[in-house]
Design an enzyme around this catalytic site. Structure first.
Site, mmCIF file in Angstrom:
data_model
loop_
_atom_site.group_PDB
_atom_site.id
_atom_site.type_symbol
_atom_site.label_atom_id
_atom_site.label_comp_id
_atom_site.label_asym_id
_atom_site.label_seq_id
_atom_site.Cartn_x
_atom_site.Cartn_y
_atom_site.Cartn_z
ATOM 1 N N GLU B 48 -22.567 90.856 -99.790
ATOM 2 C CA GLU B 48 -22.233 89.547 -99.196
ATOM 3 C C GLU B 48 -21.363 89.717 -97.956
ATOM 4 O OE1 GLU B 48 -23.640 86.907 -100.000
ATOM 5 O OE2 GLU B 48 -24.314 87.169 -102.053
ATOM 6 N N ASN B 52 -22.442 88.995 -94.067
ATOM 7 C CA ASN B 52 -21.718 88.019 -93.236
ATOM 8 C C ASN B 52 -21.308 88.616 -91.895
ATOM 9 O OD1 ASN B 52 -21.939 85.958 -95.046
ATOM 10 N ND2 ASN B 52 -19.834 86.061 -95.797
ATOM 11 N N ARG B 106 -29.478 79.880 -95.016
ATOM 12 C CA ARG B 106 -28.331 80.420 -95.746
ATOM 13 C C ARG B 106 -27.891 79.336 -96.739
ATOM 14 N NH1 ARG B 106 -29.596 85.133 -94.973
ATOM 15 N NH2 ARG B 106 -27.862 85.562 -96.370
#
Ligand SMILES: Nc1ncnc2c1ncn2[C@@H]1O[C@H](COP(=O)(O)OP(=O)(O)OP(=O)(O)O)[C@@H](O)[C@H]1O
Ligand SMILES: [Mg+2]
Lengths: 112, 142
Positions: B48, B52, B106
């Site tokens: 994650e 990002n 997203r």
């Protein structure tokens, strides 16, 4: 990642082998959407039995396919979740819009 | 017994390196004999944070991502840094379902996943300079 789409009436069964992350999700999305159009599919069943890893990118992929199929009055189901992915699913709230079944046969029976 | 070890790597901001980063961290943490569940929690959180950095920090453009991992007793510390665009409002960014890129499909769940799978998640960011995510997980198997 290997993706195989098979049709059972207007149900498209998507079997994915490999990990779903941001990198793999782009090609996955494209493959699914192409097949969905070409076969004039309605419902989508994701077979998760050979997906050892998925992060939030996978949530986006499933939500996007849910949107496409609901426009055709279809539904999205998943079968054979691994425990790690099960927890990502629970967090995401996907269970509110997506059905979960134990087997493909059960999913086929329940989806109209 | 007191245990200590540390590693640092840097790699280009490319989506191919998301899998690389989580596998490297998992291999490093494995020396503590974590459970499969602990290991997959860590892999997901790393994935994650690195994703990002690629998508939001560098907006899919060029840049380097810095990753550090430290083991201390039964605690695993992970730091993931980019020198990208930074976050204006960290509190809003960490809210479940908040995303600045809905057009990329997203879901806005990345930080929520990190917070659920790790014991501590802290974010420091300066707009225009970059973002660092600090995470800690206590391994109960150790
Ligand atoms: N490294 C970063 N640099 C700049 N902005 C960031 C960074 N990380 C997160 N953000 C901001 O925080 C928001 C929330 O991040 P989060 O990971 O929770 O969701 P997302 O990435 O938008 O969606 P998902 O992770 O579910 O695919 C992002 O939409 C982005 O605006
Ligand atoms: Mg994210």
């Amino acid at each position: 990642m290997n993706v195989v789409c098979t049709m059972e009436k207007r149900n498209m069964i998507i079997k994915i082998q490999g990990e779903i992350d941001h990198h793999t999700s782009e090609a996955l999305r494209e493959k699914i959407d192409k097949a969905y159009e070409r076969y004039n599919a309605k419902n989508i069943i994701f077979d998760f039995s050979e997906i050892p890893f998925m992060d939030s990118s996978g949530i986006g992929v499933i939500m996007g396919r849910y949107r496409n199929s609901s426009q055709k009055g279809g539904q999205v189901a998943i079968v054979h979740l691994q425990p790690q992915i099960e927890r990502v699913f629970q967090l995401s709230g996907l269970y509110k819009i997506i059905h979960r079944y134990e087997t493909i046969d059960e999913a086929l029976k329940m989806l109209q | 017994m007191q245990y200590e070890n540390e590693m640092k790597i840097e790699f280009m901001s490319k989506s191919q390196n998301e899998a690389f980063a989580r596998v490297v961290v998992a291999a490093f943490v494995s020396q503590l004999d974590p459970t499969l569940e602990e290991l997959s929690d860590i892999k997901t959180a790393v994935s994650e944070a690195v994703t990002n950095a690629v998508i939001h920090g560098y907006e899919n453009g060029p840049g380097m991502i810095y990753l550090a991992c430290r083991l201390e007793g039964n605690e695993t510390y992970i730091e993931i840094q980019d020198k990208g665009k930074g976050i204006e409002d960290i509190k809003q960014a960490m809210e479940p379902l908040y995303t600045s890129k809905p057009e990329l499909e997203r879901s806005g769940m990345g930080f929520t996943v990190m917070e659920t799978f790790m014991d501590v998640v802290e974010v420091r960011s300066i707009p225009g300079e970059g973002t660092t995510v600090y995470m800690m997980k206590r391994l109960h198997s150790v």
